[in-house]
Structure formats: C-alpha cells, structure tokens
Design a protein around this motif. Structure first.
Motif, PDB file in Angstrom:
ATOM      1  N   ALA A 264      -1.848  -5.226   1.502  1.00  0.00           N
ATOM      2  CA  ALA A 264      -3.010  -4.280   1.296  1.00  0.00           C
ATOM      3  C   ALA A 264      -2.912  -3.295   0.098  1.00  0.00           C
ATOM      4  O   ALA A 264      -3.863  -2.512  -0.141  1.00  0.00           O
ATOM      5  CB  ALA A 264      -3.408  -3.698   2.618  1.00  0.00           C
ATOM      6  N   GLY A 265      -1.842  -3.492  -0.550  1.00  0.00           N
ATOM      7  CA  GLY A 265      -1.708  -2.656  -1.824  1.00  0.00           C
ATOM      8  C   GLY A 265      -0.998  -1.319  -1.523  1.00  0.00           C
ATOM      9  O   GLY A 265      -1.111  -0.495  -2.418  1.00  0.00           O
ATOM     10  N   TYR A 266      -0.296  -1.195  -0.636  1.00  0.00           N
ATOM     11  CA  TYR A 266       0.675   0.277  -0.246  1.00  0.00           C
ATOM     12  C   TYR A 266       1.882  -0.127  -0.455  1.00  0.00           C
ATOM     13  O   TYR A 266       2.523  -1.309  -0.293  1.00  0.00           O
ATOM     14  CB  TYR A 266       0.308   0.577   1.039  1.00  0.00           C
ATOM     15  N   ARG A 267       2.748   0.801  -0.903  1.00  0.00           N
ATOM     16  CA  ARG A 267       4.021   0.737  -1.104  1.00  0.00           C
ATOM     17  C   ARG A 267       5.018   1.867  -0.321  1.00  0.00           C
ATOM     18  O   ARG A 267       4.364   2.937  -0.417  1.00  0.00           O
ATOM     19  CB  ARG A 267       4.345   0.991  -2.599  1.00  0.00           C
ATOM     20  N   TRP A 268       6.111   1.330   0.142  1.00  0.00           N
ATOM     21  CA  TRP A 268       6.622   2.642   0.891  1.00  0.00           C
ATOM     22  C   TRP A 268       7.136   3.422  -0.275  1.00  0.00           C
ATOM     23  O   TRP A 268       7.821   3.053  -1.334  1.00  0.00           O
ATOM     24  CB  TRP A 268       7.702   2.038   1.760  1.00  0.00           C
ATOM     25  N   TYR A 269       7.572   4.887  -0.078  1.00  0.00           N
ATOM     26  CA  TYR A 269       8.123   5.637  -0.854  1.00  0.00           C
ATOM     27  C   TYR A 269       8.961   6.795  -0.142  1.00  0.00           C
ATOM     28  O   TYR A 269      10.059   7.449  -0.615  1.00  0.00           O
ATOM     29  CB  TYR A 269       7.065   6.505  -1.679  1.00  0.00           C
ATOM     30  N   GLU A 270       9.073   6.475   1.060  1.00  0.00           N
ATOM     31  CA  GLU A 270       9.774   7.134   2.434  1.00  0.00           C
ATOM     32  C   GLU A 270       9.737   6.324   3.709  1.00  0.00           C
ATOM     33  O   GLU A 270       8.496   5.604   3.630  1.00  0.00           O
ATOM     34  CB  GLU A 270       9.284   8.473   2.458  1.00  0.00           C
ATOM     35  N   ILE A 271      10.771   5.934   4.270  1.00  0.00           N
ATOM     36  CA  ILE A 271      10.799   4.991   5.413  1.00  0.00           C
ATOM     37  C   ILE A 271       9.462   4.984   6.082  1.00  0.00           C
ATOM     38  O   ILE A 271       8.897   3.975   6.106  1.00  0.00           O
ATOM     39  CB  ILE A 271      11.897   5.440   6.392  1.00  0.00           C
ATOM     40  N   SER A 272       8.860   6.276   6.554  1.00  0.00           N
ATOM     41  CA  SER A 272       7.497   6.058   7.356  1.00  0.00           C
ATOM     42  C   SER A 272       6.584   6.333   6.673  1.00  0.00           C
ATOM     43  O   SER A 272       5.220   6.381   7.148  1.00  0.00           O
ATOM     44  CB  SER A 272       7.767   7.100   8.432  1.00  0.00           C
ATOM     45  N   PHE A 274       3.937   5.343   3.384  1.00  0.00           N
ATOM     46  CA  PHE A 274       3.060   4.494   2.296  1.00  0.00           C
ATOM     47  C   PHE A 274       2.053   4.976   1.610  1.00  0.00           C
ATOM     48  O   PHE A 274       1.001   5.714   2.071  1.00  0.00           O
ATOM     49  CB  PHE A 274       2.750   3.262   3.341  1.00  0.00           C
ATOM     50  N   ALA A 275       2.012   4.506   0.286  1.00  0.00           N
ATOM     51  CA  ALA A 275       1.027   5.308  -0.733  1.00  0.00           C
ATOM     52  C   ALA A 275       0.207   4.264  -1.122  1.00  0.00           C
ATOM     53  O   ALA A 275       0.956   2.971  -1.463  1.00  0.00           O
ATOM     54  CB  ALA A 275       1.546   6.103  -1.754  1.00  0.00           C
ATOM     55  N   LEU A 276      -1.084   4.358  -1.342  1.00  0.00           N
ATOM     56  CA  LEU A 276      -1.692   3.115  -2.059  1.00  0.00           C
ATOM     57  C   LEU A 276      -1.669   3.445  -3.358  1.00  0.00           C
ATOM     58  O   LEU A 276      -1.770   4.405  -4.203  1.00  0.00           O
ATOM     59  CB  LEU A 276      -3.440   3.472  -1.659  1.00  0.00           C
ATOM     60  N   THR A 293       8.814   7.548  -5.666  1.00  0.00           N
ATOM     61  CA  THR A 293       8.165   8.842  -5.353  1.00  0.00           C
ATOM     62  C   THR A 293       7.405   9.471  -6.235  1.00  0.00           C
ATOM     63  O   THR A 293       6.819  10.616  -5.968  1.00  0.00           O
ATOM     64  CB  THR A 293       9.458   9.786  -5.047  1.00  0.00           C
ATOM     65  N   ALA A 294       7.129   8.833  -7.701  1.00  0.00           N
ATOM     66  CA  ALA A 294       6.176   9.239  -8.449  1.00  0.00           C
ATOM     67  C   ALA A 294       4.811   8.817  -8.280  1.00  0.00           C
ATOM     68  O   ALA A 294       3.903   9.252  -9.026  1.00  0.00           O
ATOM     69  CB  ALA A 294       6.835   8.837  -9.801  1.00  0.00           C
ATOM     70  N   LEU A 295       4.603   7.892  -7.190  1.00  0.00           N
ATOM     71  CA  LEU A 295       3.310   7.357  -6.841  1.00  0.00           C
ATOM     72  C   LEU A 295       2.280   8.633  -6.748  1.00  0.00           C
ATOM     73  O   LEU A 295       2.546   9.719  -6.191  1.00  0.00           O
ATOM     74  CB  LEU A 295       3.305   6.453  -5.523  1.00  0.00           C
ATOM     75  N   ALA A 296       1.105   8.437  -7.482  1.00  0.00           N
ATOM     76  CA  ALA A 296       0.136   9.458  -7.534  1.00  0.00           C
ATOM     77  C   ALA A 296      -0.336   9.943  -6.102  1.00  0.00           C
ATOM     78  O   ALA A 296      -0.879  11.039  -5.780  1.00  0.00           O
ATOM     79  CB  ALA A 296      -1.028   9.143  -8.123  1.00  0.00           C
ATOM     80  N   ARG A 297      -0.329   8.959  -5.116  1.00  0.00           N
ATOM     81  CA  ARG A 297      -0.841   9.182  -3.781  1.00  0.00           C
ATOM     82  C   ARG A 297       0.383   9.640  -2.928  1.00  0.00           C
ATOM     83  O   ARG A 297      -0.142   9.600  -1.653  1.00  0.00           O
ATOM     84  CB  ARG A 297      -1.675   8.223  -3.243  1.00  0.00           C
ATOM     85  N   ALA A 298       1.653   9.845  -2.985  1.00  0.00           N
ATOM     86  CA  ALA A 298       2.503  10.157  -2.291  1.00  0.00           C
ATOM     87  C   ALA A 298       2.296  11.626  -1.958  1.00  0.00           C
ATOM     88  O   ALA A 298       1.733  12.082  -2.559  1.00  0.00           O
ATOM     89  CB  ALA A 298       4.024  10.071  -3.046  1.00  0.00           C
ATOM     90  N   SER A 299       2.952  12.118  -0.774  1.00  0.00           N
ATOM     91  CA  SER A 299       2.421  13.497  -0.307  1.00  0.00           C
ATOM     92  C   SER A 299       3.639  14.344  -1.073  1.00  0.00           C
ATOM     93  O   SER A 299       4.560  14.272  -0.683  1.00  0.00           O
ATOM     94  CB  SER A 299       2.786  13.630   1.157  1.00  0.00           C
ATOM     95  N   ARG A 300       3.043  15.040  -1.661  1.00  0.00           N
ATOM     96  CA  ARG A 300       4.032  16.035  -2.690  1.00  0.00           C
ATOM     97  C   ARG A 300       4.579  17.011  -1.657  1.00  0.00           C
ATOM     98  O   ARG A 300       5.933  17.516  -2.089  1.00  0.00           O
ATOM     99  CB  ARG A 300       3.230  16.573  -3.626  1.00  0.00           C
TER     100      ARG A 300
END
Ligand code: SAM
Ligand code: SF4
Length: 430
Positions: A264-272, A274-276, A293-300
């Motif tokens: 669906a277009g999400y990628r993991w950036y930490e085990i639990s 996922f960012a679009l 971890t540089a994904l714009a939608r990751a939780s900073r």
C-alpha cells in the motif's frame, strides 16, 4: 564520566541537574513529552500510568494543565542552571493515557504555556495521541489552530469482536470519520494497531491492516500485544481463561503487516513503525540514496528516542533523559500536583548511566531503525576476527542485510526484525 548517582537514587528537591553529566556540547535537540494520565475506561491489556476516576485532590481535568506548566517553568530554570538552556523543543508529544480527555482549550493552554516557558522551535512536530471517540471536528480544528501538527489515533483493530476483547469503546466506523476531521483541520495523521489479541485470526488482522491503509494515514504503528503483569488481561492469561500470545502467530502477523503495508506504499523505518512514502522517496530509497529514517512522514519525536537524544517528560510517572542522566516523576497525579504546588520538583528518583550502559542502549535503539547501526560503533564491528565472524554469522543467518553490512552498517532484514534482541546481543558480543 563518573556516575554521580547510584541507580534509582532520590532526586534533588529542586530538580537540579549535575552540569558535568548533561553532555552540554553534544548539541542534541530537545524533545518534550507531556503525559496525560486520564482515560474514560481502563483497557484490560494496558499498564500505562493512567486513571479513570477519583484522580485525587489537586489533580483533575481542569487543573492538570496548570500543574504541567508549573513543571515546565521548573524545567526551563533547571536547564538554564545546568548550562543547556534556553533550548526550544524540536518535537512535542502529548501522550497518555488519553490526552483528549482534556478539553481542546486546556490542551491549547498547555501548548501555549510550553511555548512561553521552554520554547518550541519553528517547524516543530507537535503530536497529540487521541482515542477516536474523544475527538470532534471542531475540537481537532481548534487544536490545529493552537499549533498541534499531528494526531495519532488509537485504532487498534477494525474488527468489532477484537475491539471488544481489547475493551475499546469506539465503533470501527468512527476511525475514518475522525481521520477525515483531522485531515480537514490540516493535521498529519497516524494510527496505532495492535496484533495478537486472543481470538484474533489472520483474516481479522489483514482486515484491520487494509482498513488502516484505505484511510491513507501518513503513518501506521503496528504493535504486538504485550500481556503485562498486573493488568486484567494478565490475570486472565495467568488463570488460563485467555491464551497467552503465541510467538509464531505474532511473527506471521508481523510478516503480514510488512507485506500489506509495503503493497500500500508504506515502508518500515523502525520495527513497529511504517511511513507512507511518496514516489520520489521510494525511488531514492530503492537506489540506497535515502535513509529510511529520513522519510518525511516518519515520527520525528519517536526518532529522537531511538537516536538517544534529549527529552524532558512532564507529568506523573513521566521519564526524562538528558545526557547521561535519567529520572522519573512520582506516579500519582495528586502527588505530582501537590509537589509542584509546594514548588518542589516532581522527580521521584533517577540515575546516571555509565558509558558501557549508554553504548548498549544506543545499539539496542539504533538497531531497531531502518538506518541501523554503524558496525564500527559496536563491539562486534570493531572487535577483530571474532567480531567479524559474528557479523558474518548474522549475514549468513539472514538477520542483517548483506550489502549494507559490506557498507559498514547492521540493518535488519525482515527476519532480523523478528529477532532484533538476538541481533543486539550478537553485535554487543554477549
Ligand atoms: C497510550 S496508548 C494511546 C492513546 C490512547 N490512550 C489509546 O489507547 O488509543 C499508546 C498505544 O500503545 C499501544 N499499547 C498500549 N498497551 C499495549 C500493550 N499491552 N501491548 C501492545 N500495545 C499496547 C496501543 O496501540 C496504544 O494505541
Ligand atoms: S490503551 Fe489507551 S485508552 Fe486504553 S487504558 Fe491504555 S492509555 Fe487508556
């Protein structure tokens, strides 16, 4: 660095931090966490520090923001005195409990007060956790006006039977409605899901994942259910009335989450987490030119925890972490309010971590992220032939990515994400 405090030592009544231990020159950003310890209903699986009624004298929904702001004033003073203030926060996170038990005006007052007392950096990420049934379109619009930028909804499941087993009070159709209100208000949106609840089938879990992706939130967290001792669910499992979570079932469900969310277009950036991703990000990621971890939608805000940066936790039971120092506040809201009313720090106790403990923590946290950990920063990666053998073993077992290991980083594979603690132990040489 010599630890000035033993584990769990009483904390100074004025909250003062030892300037030798705050690592003044590390240049780490500051994050703020505000714990709101109130819920309408206590979910059977939850062991967060939260209260449903009888909050106690001096601690209720109307006076809570005032207590938090008294701690914020103390925090500003303490950071200044330790030589690391003023330092505006780069992320703020109101978590719980259920922050939306506070009226939108009270949440706005708390955020304004943090801005005045500690400072919030321009462009900061400001998140609020919310239960879908404690928000309204009007309230969310007010929160966006007050400066909140992101809301994280406790969706947990889309299946009524699973929601009931988790004691959740919202109807599944309430979540898309709340997400639409948040979007209209201009807020970024995340949803939390839980898998592995007793009685949840793989089809149930897939239905929840698909329902989450259909709303196109910016971010999805997928947590394996942890049966905590001392909770109602923990007692039911101990008495044999409910089955304990099955590790094989949880592994299958994690793999399902990765497959459905990736498709669906999400990628993991930490085990639990996922960012679009947008098409540009996906391309750059595939070419290896962008750290996940540089994904714009990751939780900073969460990234700040995993990067071992500094944060101050305000509220009862909240933990703080500045440099080598950790401390935690008294747990009960009434005790918290009472200490602040007497102009005392609400910190109960704390500790100063020594260098080896900090190194272990850093590896443990970084290994969970999509950018992984530099092998040179681990005992295995810098440990001569035995270390090289361990790293080669992790690659041979399919637990870390071979190409990334050749480039000097330990980055978990899908299989490795299921065995992250084992990978940490190998990298630390235990
Ligand atoms: C403090 S709660 C979130 C806010 C809100 N109170 C709610 O429940 O919707 C943070 C998240 O932690 C997760 N969580 C809480 N207890 C858990 C447990 N025992 N096992 C796994 N996840 C848990 C849930 O997904 C929840 O959304
Ligand atoms: S999961 Fe959320 S709503 Fe349920 S008791 Fe815990 S903090 Fe409260």
């Amino acid at each position: 660095m010599s630890p000035a405090l033993p584990d769990g030592a009483p904390w100074p009544a004025d909250g003062a931090l030892d300037p030798r231990l705050v690592e003044k020159d590390a240049g780490r950003p500051l994050s703020l966490y505000v714990h709101v310890p109130f819920c309408r209903v206590r979910c059977g699986y939850c062991d967060f520090n939260t209260y449903t009624a009888q909050f106690g004298a001096g601690a209720d929904l109307d006076t809570y923001a005032g207590s938090v702001l008294a701690e914020a004033a103390l925090a500003a003073r303490v950071l200044d005195d330790a030589g690391i203030g003023p330092r505006p926060a780069s992320t703020v996170f109101f978590g719980g409990g259920t922050p939306t038990m506070l009226a939108p005006d009270e949440l706005a007052r708390a955020l304004d007060g943090l801005r005045e007392r500690i400072g919030i950096a321009p462009g900061a990420e400001v998140t609020l956790e919310a239960n879908p049934d404690t928000v309204s379109a009007h309230g969310l619009a007010g929160l966006a006006d007050a400066g909140f930028t992101r809301v994280s909804f406790g969706m947990q499941s889309a299946v009524p039977r699973v929601l009931a087993a988790l004691d959740r009070t919202h109807a599944p159709e309430r979540v898309p409605e709340a997400v639409a209100w948040a979007r209209e208000a201009g807020l970024d949106v995340s949803v939390d899901l839980i898998y592995g609840c007793p009685g949840e089938t793989l089809d149930d879990w897939r239905a929840s994942l698909l329902a989450a992706t259909r709303m196109r939130p910016d971010h999805i967290s997928a947590y394996a259910l942890v049966v905590e001792e001392g909770t109602r669910m923990g007692a039911q499992v101990a008495r044999g009335e409910l089955p304990a979570p099955d590790p094989d079932d949880e592994a299958t469900k994690y793999e399902e989450a990765d497959a459905v969310l990736s498709a669906a277009g999400y990628r993991w950036y930490e085990i639990s987490n996922f960012a679009l991703v947008g098409p540009d990000e996906a391309g750059a990621l595939d070419r290896g030119g962008l750290a996940p971890t540089a994904l714009a939608r990751a939780s900073r805000h969460n990234l700040a925890y995993w990067r071992d940066w500094d944060w101050w936790g305000l509220g009862p039971g909240a933990h703080s972490h500045i440099g080598a120092l950790r401390w935690w506040n008294v747990k009960h809201p009434a005790a918290y309010a009472s200490r602040l009313a007497r102009e005392l720090s609400p910190a109960h106790s704390g500790e100063a971590l020594d260098a080896p403990t900090r190194d272990l923590e850093r590896v443990m946290l970084a290994v969970r992220t999509g950018e992984g950990v530099a092998l040179a920063d681990t005992p295995a990666g810098s440990g001569g032939a035995p270390g090289r053998e361990r790293v080669a073993g992790l690659v041979a077992d399919g637990l870390i990515n071979a190409a990334r290991a050749r480039a000097g980083r330990a980055v978990l594979t899908l299989r490795g994400r299921l065995l992250a603690d084992h990978v940490t132990r190998e990298l630390m040489g235990y």
